[in-house]
Each structure stands twice: as structure tokens, then as C-alpha cells.
Design a protein around this motif. Structure first.
Motif, mmCIF file in Angstrom:
data_model
loop_
_atom_site.group_PDB
_atom_site.id
_atom_site.type_symbol
_atom_site.label_atom_id
_atom_site.label_comp_id
_atom_site.label_asym_id
_atom_site.label_seq_id
_atom_site.Cartn_x
_atom_site.Cartn_y
_atom_site.Cartn_z
ATOM 1 N N LYS A 50 0.827 -1.211 0.000
ATOM 2 C CA LYS A 50 0.000 0.000 0.000
ATOM 3 C C LYS A 50 0.861 1.260 0.000
ATOM 4 C CE LYS A 50 -2.076 -1.036 3.916
ATOM 5 N NZ LYS A 50 -1.417 -2.302 4.255
ATOM 6 N N THR A 51 1.807 1.313 0.956
ATOM 7 C CA THR A 51 2.642 2.512 1.064
ATOM 8 C C THR A 51 3.497 2.693 -0.190
ATOM 9 O OG1 THR A 51 2.677 2.351 3.463
ATOM 10 C CG2 THR A 51 4.436 3.627 2.443
ATOM 11 N N THR A 52 4.063 1.601 -0.664
ATOM 12 C CA THR A 52 4.882 1.693 -1.871
ATOM 13 C C THR A 52 4.054 2.257 -3.023
ATOM 14 O OG1 THR A 52 6.026 -0.263 -1.068
ATOM 15 C CG2 THR A 52 6.452 0.384 -3.339
ATOM 16 N N LEU A 90 1.743 11.229 5.289
ATOM 17 C CA LEU A 90 2.555 10.017 5.149
ATOM 18 C C LEU A 90 2.319 9.094 6.334
ATOM 19 C CD1 LEU A 90 5.918 11.637 4.002
ATOM 20 C CD2 LEU A 90 4.234 10.501 2.574
ATOM 21 N N GLN A 91 2.662 7.826 6.132
ATOM 22 C CA GLN A 91 2.381 6.855 7.188
ATOM 23 C C GLN A 91 3.142 7.158 8.479
ATOM 24 O OE1 GLN A 91 2.811 2.776 5.977
ATOM 25 N NE2 GLN A 91 2.086 1.985 7.915
ATOM 26 N N GLU A 92 4.409 7.625 8.369
ATOM 27 C CA GLU A 92 5.149 7.743 9.626
ATOM 28 C C GLU A 92 5.965 9.026 9.780
ATOM 29 O OE1 GLU A 92 8.387 4.514 7.918
ATOM 30 O OE2 GLU A 92 7.409 4.217 9.848
ATOM 31 N N LEU A 161 -3.910 9.803 1.842
ATOM 32 C CA LEU A 161 -3.825 9.488 3.269
ATOM 33 C C LEU A 161 -3.345 8.046 3.430
ATOM 34 C CD1 LEU A 161 -7.303 11.004 4.233
ATOM 35 C CD2 LEU A 161 -5.059 12.072 4.583
ATOM 36 N N ASP A 162 -2.205 7.873 4.072
ATOM 37 C CA ASP A 162 -1.663 6.526 4.246
ATOM 38 C C ASP A 162 -1.910 6.069 5.680
ATOM 39 O OD1 ASP A 162 -0.392 4.155 3.863
ATOM 40 O OD2 ASP A 162 1.590 4.995 3.431
ATOM 41 N N GLU A 163 -2.894 5.194 5.837
ATOM 42 C CA GLU A 163 -3.297 4.674 7.152
ATOM 43 C C GLU A 163 -3.498 5.796 8.174
ATOM 44 O OE1 GLU A 163 -1.248 1.304 8.584
ATOM 45 O OE2 GLU A 163 -0.981 0.434 6.602
ATOM 46 N N PRO A 164 -4.440 6.689 7.904
ATOM 47 C CA PRO A 164 -4.604 7.838 8.793
ATOM 48 C C PRO A 164 -5.104 7.466 10.185
ATOM 49 C CG PRO A 164 -6.373 7.773 7.170
ATOM 50 C CD PRO A 164 -5.391 6.719 6.778
HETATM 51 MG MG LIG Z 1 2.252 1.169 4.749
#
Ligand SMILES: [Mg+2]
Ligand SMILES: Nc1ncnc2c1ncn2[C@@H]1O[C@H](COP(=O)(O)OP(=O)(O)OP(=O)(O)O)[C@@H](O)[C@H]1O
Lengths: 325, 353
Positions: A50-52, A90-92, A161-164
Motif C-alpha cells: 500500500k505505502t509503496t 505520510l504513514q510515519e 492518506l496513508d493509514e490515517p
Molecule cells: Mg504502509
């Protein structure tokens, strides 16, 4: 993919995306499309890619193959024009701890040609009373809302939105959802990754379920659930004659075959000691199940039925759960 | 809403985060103060220190021997620079000598014996002072005829040499640590990656580090130079403007080097290691504590090309000799070359995520 002629303009389109990290194929030929004003949900377990995928769409990673078009433009020459028009969480990301919410929004605002006032944004993300509080003093949910505030203060047309809501409690999660829904009401498009099916079902107009870098199902959530050809799911844990607990032993093949043959049952999936059956005619399925259990003198630990969800789709497609927990 | 300047906002944020970091403040402002206090104490002006010596009778307890010792003690005591301790036992006296609590042990006799460690300069000073006291006594108070012209000129003390070197070292340290750590920190937080998806110009990001350095430079210079000139009496003979330009060039150079050193490191530890590796040769070889001319001739051209060497030389020339910018042209050029080169390479190899 979605050849619906009534569909609106396309905000984002990607064809044949591929990304390898050394020998690892992280994204293996993904096609996707997000229509303007709608939310595309990307659902998948940990490490699905997903993130990629989303980082290639955001122009952070360069794809090994495939084509990406964001708001009618391509990365490269049009990079800055795209960046003016998209918002990203971003996720992190860890924001700078020693800045206040206001100061952080003010910084991000300075990058854009157009922007909303900091106090408007704070009101929209419900952090007005935290205006001058340092980021380090915010709760997880507040930090996440601030991250989204930074992503939408310039009124982007497309929000990534990456895993908000990962790691947030249900209450905090709902507050994030409300912000995203607000943004959609204002006409914005959203691409959202998640491994919470409730989130995907609530926010996404269109859905992409991916696993191991590949799309395993796509379409509107209802359509995807409909591909199960069953409205309902029956879950139960059978018991050997005289036994008092299932002992975690896998359901024997012989029983599995018997359940498969039951009247009204469409598909059977064994999950350790439990059985999940999808059934379009639930009553018939349950009646025949009881007859079958009686005949073999099997007991029951539990029995539940519920309407089919994305989790069931995922389970039936991959044989595993979306989340490990 | 109207657009704010991103460069101004980035610089503002850099300054705010720095000011809210107590450790950073300590190293930039408190540390120079502490250092100056230590230096001021070590190099304080004042009278000469008296030399501690011991005296003991050849045969302790024997009346004639003790009387001779009394007489000699009187003679020596006329010299204010000898502080004399009388001992009753050789064991005690020698113990004090080994501990360097006294520099010489005098045993009266004809001639008197001086017990001392021959290669110690303190012992030598004590010996000379004792001899002088004895000679004065023998000649009835007449001293050899020399004229003493005391050197009181500012700028010739070791402290005056040391101070500009410490200033240079401080500019290097704050420049490199300040920039290097901040970059490593935003990278570790993935904040850098977050900035990448905004339309922020990358040059603004780097320039904000340079500009915030400039702001702190002004404060830093004020603190250090005021301490130096007011408290330690170090000369400041040059034009303030020229001095400001030189310091700014030095600060930019080391900010550039800081960006270069931090351009690829993924962790704070990685940056620290690299920083020390880069700065260590300059602490030693750039003439901070002692002149680099003490190194072999073959090394001189290399040492002169180090960025800190040029800065130190130029700071000394300005502060001590009152030179202007024109006179330190070559040193400035070396600085600018280092700064520009580091910056250019850093831009090329910088790891954004
Ligand atoms: Mg991810
Ligand atoms: N920079 C990288 N180098 C090597 N492998 C990577 C890199 N980034 C991701 N991967 C690998 O690629 C795969 C997909 O990772 P990705 O982060 O896209 O998953 P994800 O779906 O976002 O998972 P999660 O739900 O945990 O965030 C994983 O196996 C991951 O280990």
C-alpha cells in the motif's frame, strides 16, 4: 478498469505500476483510478504494498514500470504544479516536537500559492484549543488530525492518506473520518490506504484490495461484497462427539466435505478449528447444518451469522485475515 | 490568504526549534562563558606566585645546626618570593618534596645543599631565587646592574593568541553541529520526506539553515567578543564591519560543511562520527591552541588549506594586528572555496529520504 460512462472526471490514474526492492516485488502490476470528488480506498494487510503504491503516486518513489497521471499531469516536468494541488499525509512522519500546532500549519502554509488561514484549519480539524500547544504534547489522534490539517490547508484537489487511523481508538478514528468526509463534501478527491474494513466501507466509493503487490479485487464496496455471491456468512466451531472444547485442532477433511455439500451453502472456508460458510439462503443453510451435525453427533462451541463484509471477501480471496490482531 | 515567504518561515522555524532546545543553547551561549571564565582564571594578571621551599637543619635537634638553620632562614625570608617551611624531620620534608608541595629542600651547611628535581622548571625557579637571596646577602645588598623594561603591551600574551583561535573553533563547532544535527533530526523524523511532497524549493530549505546560523552568529559573536574584550582584555583592533563579514563567511563555510557531512547520514550517531572525523584534524592542526608552524614544513601547505586555519589566521590578523578585509583576502578565498564546494557537493549527494 471502471469503464462506467457516467463516471466523472478522473483525478488520478495509474496503469501497470511495478516496484521492486532488490529481489522483493513490492508492487506487481497495479492499475487504479480515482474519480474526482470520490474516495479510492486501498485495502490490504501489512506488507501488501500500500505505502509503496501510494508513494509512487505522490512522486516520492519512482516506479520501475507503469504510468501515473495525477490531475491530468505526470510527474517529472509537472512536479511542482502537482505538488501545489495535492495534499499528503505520510504513514510515519514525526513533526517537529517543539513547534506549536499554529506554527506548524504556518510553516506548511508558506509553501503554497493559495492557502487557508491557520485558525480556519485548526477549527476544521478540531484543534482550536490546542493552537499554541507543542506537537509533543498532543495525543496520537490529535497528531494525526494535525497531519491531515497540514495536508489540506492549501485546499488540494486530491488528498493522499496513508493509514490515517492506524493505532487510534474508535472515537479518535471517527473524528478523523469526519474530517475526511468534510473534505469530500467540499469536492475533493481522496486516496486512502487502510487495513480497517469499517474505514474502507464508510469512506471509500471505490475500493482496491491488494495483497502481495497485486490487486485481488476492485470496485465499489457493495459490488466487491456481491462477488461473494452470498449476503451472509455463517461461522461456527464444531465439536467431536462428547468433547467439551475444540482444542484448536483443524477441522477434519471429512467434515469439511460434508459442510460443502450442504443445501444452501455457497462456499466453505476452514480457519483452524472454525468454519466460515457463505450462504445466500441462510435459513436453509443453517437448517441443513443442524441436520448434518445431528447425524454425525457433533456438538457446537459457537455459531454466528452476519452480513458479509469486506473482511469476508478478503478471507475468501486469500484465506487470511486483514489484520493479525 | 496571501503567501508568506517560505524562506522566512523555514528560517523562523529553525530559530524557534533551536531556542527551544536547552542543550543547544548551552553549547552556543553558556559554554563560551564557562570557557572564558576558566581562561580568565588561568591567565589572570597579578603578582608572581611565591615559590614554596622547605628548610631543615643538617642534624635536626642539634643546637649549632639549628642555629645555622635559623640564620639561613632569616636570609632567605628577605625575598618575598620565597615561602619557607621549616621541617623537623627529613622524612616529612622529603615527602613534601616528592608531592611537589615544596620545590626545593634547603639544608644549611658550607656550602648549603639544595635537594631538588633537576629537570623541573619550578625547581629551577626556586634555585635561582635562593641563589639570588644568598648573593644579595654576600654582596651586602648590591644587585647586578641591568635595566628592566616591563612588557605591558596588549596582544602579546598567550591568552591573546588563544582567544581568536577559540572563537574560530566555536564558529566551526556551532556551524557544523547546529546544521548537521538539525538535518539528521528532520531526516530521522521523516519530516524531510514530508517536505518533499510540498512545493517547497529545496534551495530554501538549505538557505534557511544558513540564515538561521547568521542570526545565532550575531548573538554568539556578541557574547564571546564582549567577554574577550571586557573581561579578558583581549585586543580588538579591527573594524567591526570587517570582523562581522569575516565571521559571517566563516559561519557560512562551516554551515556548508555541516550540510555536506549530514547529507547522507541516516542517524544522529552517523552524523556525530563524521563530524568528529572532520573536525578533529582542525582542532589540532589549525592553530587553535598552538601555532600550526610547529608541525613539519611538509605539512604546512596542507594545514594552511584547512578551512579553520584560514579563519583563525584571519581572526588573529584582524583582532590582534588590526588588519582589514583586504589583508586577509587569501584566507577569505580559502573559506569561500570550502563553503561553495561543500554546498555544491551536498546539493548533489543529499539524501532526502
Ligand atoms: Mg504502509
Ligand atoms: N525501502 C524499502 N526497501 C526494501 N523493501 C521495502 C522498502 N519499502 C517497502 N519494502 C517492502 O515492500 C513490501 C511492501 O511494503 P509497503 O510498505 O508498501 O507495505 P504496506 O502495505 O504499506 O504495509 P503496512 O500496512 O505495514 O504499512 C514489504 O514487504 C516491505 O518490506
Amino acid at each position: 478498469m471502471n469503464g462506467d460512462p457516467k463516471a466523472g472526471k478522473v483525478a488520478l490514474r495509474a496503469i501497470g505500476l511495478r516496484k521492486n526492492f532488490g529481489d522483493l516485488v513490492a508492487v506487481d502490476g497495479i492499475d487504479l483510478e480515482a474519480r474526482a470528488g470520490e474516495c479510492l480506498g486501498v485495502l490490504g494487510p501489512n506488507g501488501a504494498g500500500k505505502t509503496t503504491t501510494i508513494e509512487m503516486l505522490e512522486g516520492l518513489l519512482v516506479q520501475d514500470a507503469g504510468r501515473i497521471e495525477v490531475l491530468g499531469r505526470t510527474w517529472g516536468a509537472d512536479g511542482d504544479a502537482i505538488r501545489q494541488r495535492i495534499g499528503v499525509q505520510l504513514q510515519e512522519t514525526q513533526f517537529l516536537d517543539k513547534l506549536s500546532c499554529y506554527e506548524l500549519l504556518r510553516l506548511f502554509g508558506s509553501f503554497y500559492d493559495k492557502r487557508d488561514g491557520e485558525d480556519d484549519v485548526l477549527a476544521r480539524i478540531g484543534l482550536t484549543d490546542k493552537r499554541d500547544v507543542h506537537v509533543s504534547k498532543l495525543s496520537g489522534g490529535q497528531k494525526q488530525r494535525l497531519a491531515i490539517g497540514c495536508a489540506l490547508l492549501h485546499r488540494p484537489r486530491l488528498l493522499f492518506l496513508d493509514e490515517p487511523t492506524t493505532g487510534l481508538d474508535p472515537q479518535a478514528r471517527r473524528r478523523v473520518w469526519e474530517i475526511i468526509e468534510d473534505f469530500k463534501v467540499g469536492g475533493g478527491s481522496v486516496v486512502l490506504t487502510t487495513h480497517y474494513m469499517e474505514e474502507a466501507e464508510r469512506l471509500a466509493d471505490d475500493l482496491l484490495i491488494i495483497d502481495h503487490g497485486k490487486v485481488i479485487a476492485s470496485g465499489a464496496p457493495e459490488t466487491i461484497i456481491a462477488t461473494l455471491h452470498a449476503e451472509n456468512v455463517v461461522e461456527f466451531t464444531p465439536l467431536r462427539p462428547g468433547a467439551t472444547d475444540a482444542g484448536g485442532e483443524r477441522v477434519p477433511r471429512e467434515w469439511e466435505d460434508a459442510f460443502r455439500a450442504l443445501d444452501g451453502v455457497d462456499a466453505v472456508l476452514i480457519d483452524g478449528a472454525s468454519v466460515r460458510m457463505t450462504a445466500s439462503r441462510t435459513q436453509v443453510a443453517i437448517a441443513s447444518l443442524f441436520a448434518c451435525l445431528d447425524e454425525r453427533e457433533l456438538g457446537l462451541v459457537d455459531l454466528r451469522t452476519h452480513r458479509a463484509t469486506l473482511e469476508d471477501v478478503f478471507l475468501s480471496l486469500t484465506g487470511k485475515h486483514l489484520r493479525d490482531d | 490568504m496571501t503567501r508568506r515567504s517560505e524562506l522566512r518561515e523555514l528560517t523562523r522555524v529553525r530559530i524557534l526549534t533551536f531556542l527551544r532546545e536547552p542543550e543547544a543553547l548551552f553549547w552556543v551561549f553558556v559554554f563560551p562563558l564557562v570557557l572564558a571564565a576558566v581562561l580568565g582564571f588561568a591567565f589572570r594578571e597579578g603578582s608572581l606566585e611565591p615559590t614554596p621551599i622547605g628548610i631543615i637543619a643538617e642534624r635536626p635537634g642539634d643546637a649549632t645546626s639549628e642555629a645555622a638553620t635559623d640564620a639561613l632562614t632569616l636570609v632567605l625570608a628577605r625575598d618575598e618570593l620565597l615561602s619557607i617551611e621549616r621541617f623537623a624531620s627529613f622524612e616529612d620534608a622529603r615527602k613534601q618534596l616528592t608531592k611537589a608541595a615544596i620545590d626545593v629542600l634547603v639544608i644549611p651547611g658550607a656550602p648549603p645543599t639544595l635537594e631538588l628535581e633537576p629537570n623541573k622548571s619550578e625547581a629551577e625557579i626556586a634555585r635561582v631565587r635562593i641563589l639570588r637571596a644568598l648573593e644579595l646577602e654576600a654582596s651586602g645588598g648590591a644587585e647586578a646592574d641591568v635595566r628592566i623594561a616591563p612588557v605591558t603591551e596588549k596582544g602579546s600574551r598567550y591568552l591573546d593568541f588563544l582567544f581568536p583561535g577559540l572563537l574560530g573553533m566555536n564558529l566551526m563547532g556551532t556551524g557544523m553541529w547546529g546544521v548537521g544535527f538539525a538535518i539528521a533530526d528532520v531526516r530521522r523524523r521523516k519530516f524531510l520526506k514530508r517536505l518533499l511532497v510540498t512545493p517547497m524549493r529545496r534551495s530554501s530549505f538549505f538557505l534557511s539553515f544558513m540564515l538561521s546560523r547568521l542570526v545565532f552568529l550575531i548573538l554568539e559573536l556578541l557574547v564571546i567578543v564582549l567577554i574577550g574584550t571586557l573581561l579578558l582584555d583581549v585586543p580588538f583592533r579591527c573594524n567591526v564591519f570587517d570582523f562581522g563579514v569575516l565571521s559571517a563567511v566563516g559561519a557560512f563555510t562551516f554551515a556548508g560543511l555541516g550540510i555536506l557531512v549530514a547529507s547522507r547520514a541516516k542517524t544522529i550517531e552517523g552524523v556525530s562520527g563524521m563530524m568528529n572525523l572532520v573536525m578533529m584534524p582542525m582542532w589540532l592542526g589549525s592553530g587553535v591552541f598552538f601555532s600550526y608552524e610547529r608541525f613539519p614544513d611538509g605539512l604546512q601547505p596542507v594545514l594552511k588549506l584547512l578551512p579553520l586555519t584560514g579563519l583563525n589566521d584571519a581572526l588573529r590578523a584582524m583582532m590582534l594586528d588590526g588588519d582589514g578585509l583586504a589583508a586577509v583576502g587569501p584566507e577569505l578565498l580559502v573559506q569561500v572555496a570550502w563553503g561553495a564546494l561543500s554546498f555544491a557537493v551536498a546539493l548533489k549527494i543529499f539524501r532526502w529520504q
